[in-house]
Design a protein around this motif. Sequence first.
Motif, PDB file in Angstrom:
ATOM      1  N   PRO A 144      45.335  34.846  52.490  1.00  0.00           N
ATOM      2  CA  PRO A 144      45.815  34.627  51.120  1.00  0.00           C
ATOM      3  C   PRO A 144      44.777  33.960  50.219  1.00  0.00           C
ATOM      4  O   PRO A 144      44.752  34.222  49.011  1.00  0.00           O
ATOM      5  N   ARG A 145      43.922  33.110  50.795  1.00  0.00           N
ATOM      6  CA  ARG A 145      42.896  32.473  49.962  1.00  0.00           C
ATOM      7  C   ARG A 145      41.867  33.492  49.493  1.00  0.00           C
ATOM      8  O   ARG A 145      41.397  33.449  48.351  1.00  0.00           O
ATOM      9  N   LEU A 146      41.474  34.402  50.384  1.00  0.00           N
ATOM     10  CA  LEU A 146      40.536  35.448  49.962  1.00  0.00           C
ATOM     11  C   LEU A 146      41.156  36.306  48.870  1.00  0.00           C
ATOM     12  O   LEU A 146      40.507  36.610  47.862  1.00  0.00           O
ATOM     13  N   GLN A 147      42.405  36.685  49.067  1.00  0.00           N
ATOM     14  CA  GLN A 147      43.070  37.487  48.044  1.00  0.00           C
ATOM     15  C   GLN A 147      43.146  36.727  46.726  1.00  0.00           C
ATOM     16  O   GLN A 147      42.936  37.309  45.654  1.00  0.00           O
ATOM     17  N   GLY A 148      43.407  35.435  46.789  1.00  0.00           N
ATOM     18  CA  GLY A 148      43.457  34.641  45.572  1.00  0.00           C
ATOM     19  C   GLY A 148      42.126  34.599  44.845  1.00  0.00           C
ATOM     20  O   GLY A 148      42.072  34.674  43.608  1.00  0.00           O
ATOM     21  N   VAL A 149      41.036  34.491  45.594  1.00  0.00           N
ATOM     22  CA  VAL A 149      39.705  34.499  44.992  1.00  0.00           C
ATOM     23  C   VAL A 149      39.447  35.828  44.286  1.00  0.00           C
ATOM     24  O   VAL A 149      38.934  35.875  43.149  1.00  0.00           O
ATOM     25  N   LEU A 150      39.799  36.931  44.933  1.00  0.00           N
ATOM     26  CA  LEU A 150      39.576  38.243  44.339  1.00  0.00           C
ATOM     27  C   LEU A 150      40.493  38.473  43.139  1.00  0.00           C
ATOM     28  O   LEU A 150      40.072  39.058  42.129  1.00  0.00           O
ATOM     29  N   ILE A 151      41.734  38.024  43.231  1.00  0.00           N
ATOM     30  CA  ILE A 151      42.649  38.153  42.097  1.00  0.00           C
ATOM     31  C   ILE A 151      42.093  37.430  40.879  1.00  0.00           C
ATOM     32  O   ILE A 151      42.098  37.959  39.757  1.00  0.00           O
ATOM     33  N   ASP A 152      41.609  36.218  41.076  1.00  0.00           N
ATOM     34  CA  ASP A 152      41.037  35.460  39.958  1.00  0.00           C
ATOM     35  C   ASP A 152      39.862  36.201  39.327  1.00  0.00           C
ATOM     36  O   ASP A 152      39.696  36.221  38.104  1.00  0.00           O
ATOM     37  N   ALA A 153      39.025  36.815  40.165  1.00  0.00           N
ATOM     38  CA  ALA A 153      37.867  37.550  39.653  1.00  0.00           C
ATOM     39  C   ALA A 153      38.287  38.802  38.895  1.00  0.00           C
ATOM     40  O   ALA A 153      37.672  39.161  37.877  1.00  0.00           O
ATOM     41  N   VAL A 154      39.333  39.476  39.376  1.00  0.00           N
ATOM     42  CA  VAL A 154      39.841  40.638  38.640  1.00  0.00           C
ATOM     43  C   VAL A 154      40.389  40.203  37.290  1.00  0.00           C
ATOM     44  O   VAL A 154      40.099  40.825  36.250  1.00  0.00           O
ATOM     45  N   ARG A 155      41.173  39.142  37.272  1.00  0.00           N
ATOM     46  CA  ARG A 155      41.721  38.644  36.004  1.00  0.00           C
ATOM     47  C   ARG A 155      40.594  38.286  35.031  1.00  0.00           C
ATOM     48  O   ARG A 155      40.640  38.623  33.845  1.00  0.00           O
ATOM     49  N   ALA A 156      39.565  37.602  35.553  1.00  0.00           N
ATOM     50  CA  ALA A 156      38.460  37.178  34.698  1.00  0.00           C
ATOM     51  C   ALA A 156      37.640  38.355  34.180  1.00  0.00           C
ATOM     52  O   ALA A 156      36.968  38.242  33.144  1.00  0.00           O
ATOM     53  N   SER A 157      37.700  39.484  34.863  1.00  0.00           N
ATOM     54  CA  SER A 157      36.909  40.642  34.454  1.00  0.00           C
ATOM     55  C   SER A 157      37.435  41.303  33.193  1.00  0.00           C
ATOM     56  O   SER A 157      36.733  42.083  32.549  1.00  0.00           O
ATOM     57  N   GLY A 158      38.685  41.032  32.856  1.00  0.00           N
ATOM     58  CA  GLY A 158      39.295  41.655  31.691  1.00  0.00           C
ATOM     59  C   GLY A 158      39.992  42.963  31.971  1.00  0.00           C
ATOM     60  O   GLY A 158      40.447  43.641  31.034  1.00  0.00           O
ATOM     61  N   ALA A 159      40.102  43.329  33.224  1.00  0.00           N
ATOM     62  CA  ALA A 159      40.823  44.547  33.573  1.00  0.00           C
ATOM     63  C   ALA A 159      42.301  44.405  33.225  1.00  0.00           C
ATOM     64  O   ALA A 159      42.861  43.301  33.239  1.00  0.00           O
ATOM     65  N   SER A 160      42.938  45.527  32.932  1.00  0.00           N
ATOM     66  CA  SER A 160      44.385  45.549  32.734  1.00  0.00           C
ATOM     67  C   SER A 160      45.055  45.645  34.096  1.00  0.00           C
ATOM     68  O   SER A 160      44.735  46.541  34.886  1.00  0.00           O
ATOM     69  N   VAL A 161      45.967  44.722  34.394  1.00  0.00           N
ATOM     70  CA  VAL A 161      46.628  44.674  35.696  1.00  0.00           C
ATOM     71  C   VAL A 161      48.126  44.824  35.511  1.00  0.00           C
ATOM     72  O   VAL A 161      48.728  44.129  34.687  1.00  0.00           O
ATOM     73  N   ARG A 162      48.722  45.717  36.289  1.00  0.00           N
ATOM     74  CA  ARG A 162      50.176  45.907  36.253  1.00  0.00           C
ATOM     75  C   ARG A 162      50.685  45.851  37.685  1.00  0.00           C
ATOM     76  O   ARG A 162      50.321  46.672  38.522  1.00  0.00           O
ATOM     77  N   LEU A 163      51.521  44.868  37.948  1.00  0.00           N
ATOM     78  CA  LEU A 163      52.076  44.676  39.286  1.00  0.00           C
ATOM     79  C   LEU A 163      53.449  45.338  39.383  1.00  0.00           C
ATOM     80  O   LEU A 163      54.107  45.586  38.373  1.00  0.00           O
ATOM     81  N   GLY A 164      53.864  45.616  40.620  1.00  0.00           N
ATOM     82  CA  GLY A 164      55.132  46.284  40.833  1.00  0.00           C
ATOM     83  C   GLY A 164      55.151  47.678  40.250  1.00  0.00           C
ATOM     84  O   GLY A 164      56.206  48.185  39.865  1.00  0.00           O
ATOM     85  N   THR A 165      53.985  48.309  40.223  1.00  0.00           N
ATOM     86  CA  THR A 165      53.845  49.614  39.565  1.00  0.00           C
ATOM     87  C   THR A 165      53.144  50.588  40.499  1.00  0.00           C
ATOM     88  O   THR A 165      52.165  50.234  41.158  1.00  0.00           O
ATOM     89  N   THR A 166      53.620  51.816  40.542  1.00  0.00           N
ATOM     90  CA  THR A 166      52.991  52.875  41.341  1.00  0.00           C
ATOM     91  C   THR A 166      52.714  54.090  40.463  1.00  0.00           C
ATOM     92  O   THR A 166      53.269  54.227  39.365  1.00  0.00           O
ATOM     93  N   ALA A 167      51.858  54.964  40.972  1.00  0.00           N
ATOM     94  CA  ALA A 167      51.584  56.239  40.306  1.00  0.00           C
ATOM     95  C   ALA A 167      52.552  57.272  40.859  1.00  0.00           C
ATOM     96  O   ALA A 167      52.491  57.621  42.029  1.00  0.00           O
TER      97      ALA A 167
END
Length: 376
Positions: free
Chosen positions: A108-131
Amino acid sequence: MSTSRTVLVVGGGAAGNAATILLRRAGLAVDLIEARDDWNATAGSGITLQGNALRVLRELGVWERVRASGHGFDEVGITAPDGTVLHVQRDIRIGGDDLPATVGMQRPRLQGVLIDAVRASGASVRLGTTAESLDQDADGVSVRFSDGTEGRYDLVIAADGLGSATRAAIGVPDRPEPTGMAIWRVAAPRPAGVTRTDLTYGGPAYIAGYCPTGEDTIYAYVVEANRDRASIPPGTYADEMRRLASAYGGHWPEITAHITDPAKVNYTWFDRLLVEGSWHRGRVVLAGDAAHCCPPTLAQGAALSLEDAWVLAQLLTAADRWDDALFRTYYERRIARVRPVVEASVQIGQWQLDGVRDADLPALMGRTMAMLKELP
């Protein structure tokens, strides 16, 4: 190349997060969707990250946080079932001399580090969503999402894991296959004196091991022949793992005393997957566990996924055209590296299942690690 191109990343695990960070750094517009509402932020016990994984994490700009959150070490111990240390092997620093051979970390700590980096990148993130549907033409992909919205993209990266719905949707027939082994995992307090991974081969299980994941934590695991999962009620998970682990000595009695909560014990089968031929169909390309998966006998699952993202991002950001030739180059670079790791990981387990006592495990591991020391 034009930075106005748009990319949809399906899946917020190691490969999807890494691809998002790298493509956003290059100025591309990236949407990331993840099926789980919690973004897998609390899932899993621990993870072993070898040097080639650390090399990519450094490229992502998160190495300092990983180093501070985990535990680095350069040795692996082999012990007898009673805990007697039989051999201590110095590991190769396959990520380079300036990185430890291995870092253990709470997943979970690794995932948290990566999540923070994705958020900081400015990407649009949508959770609970599938294609829900992908409609391709020569210029891109039209996507209908589970919330009823739609989007148009120049490329879709399918990083939605071992059971990838995207892989199936684009007509790739490959599916994961069980190897015959299964693993019990649990997070636990770190006993005094545990500074590296120790592995025991034999006893009531094929493998019993543990890995330090921080100053005061470890994750421990026991590998056995796979059983019908329906025959093991989740409420008995702690009892089952404790039963197997209690046969081992050394640090194991202290570890076993903390295997009490069945909700904190994870039981999974080992699977094998390697998509052959190509990892794309049109403008949809596979990465990470959606393209390949191997048993954790070489601790390379996350590392290979991170490498996929790194190589794919390099190719995408350097190319003027995103076409079959580019995606073929991606496949050829990755398959030559991934195939021997998958095969070696499966072979190590098969030797144990077959009771082979004279297998040259050190030679196989040495060849594989030497290959992984090279840049992907």
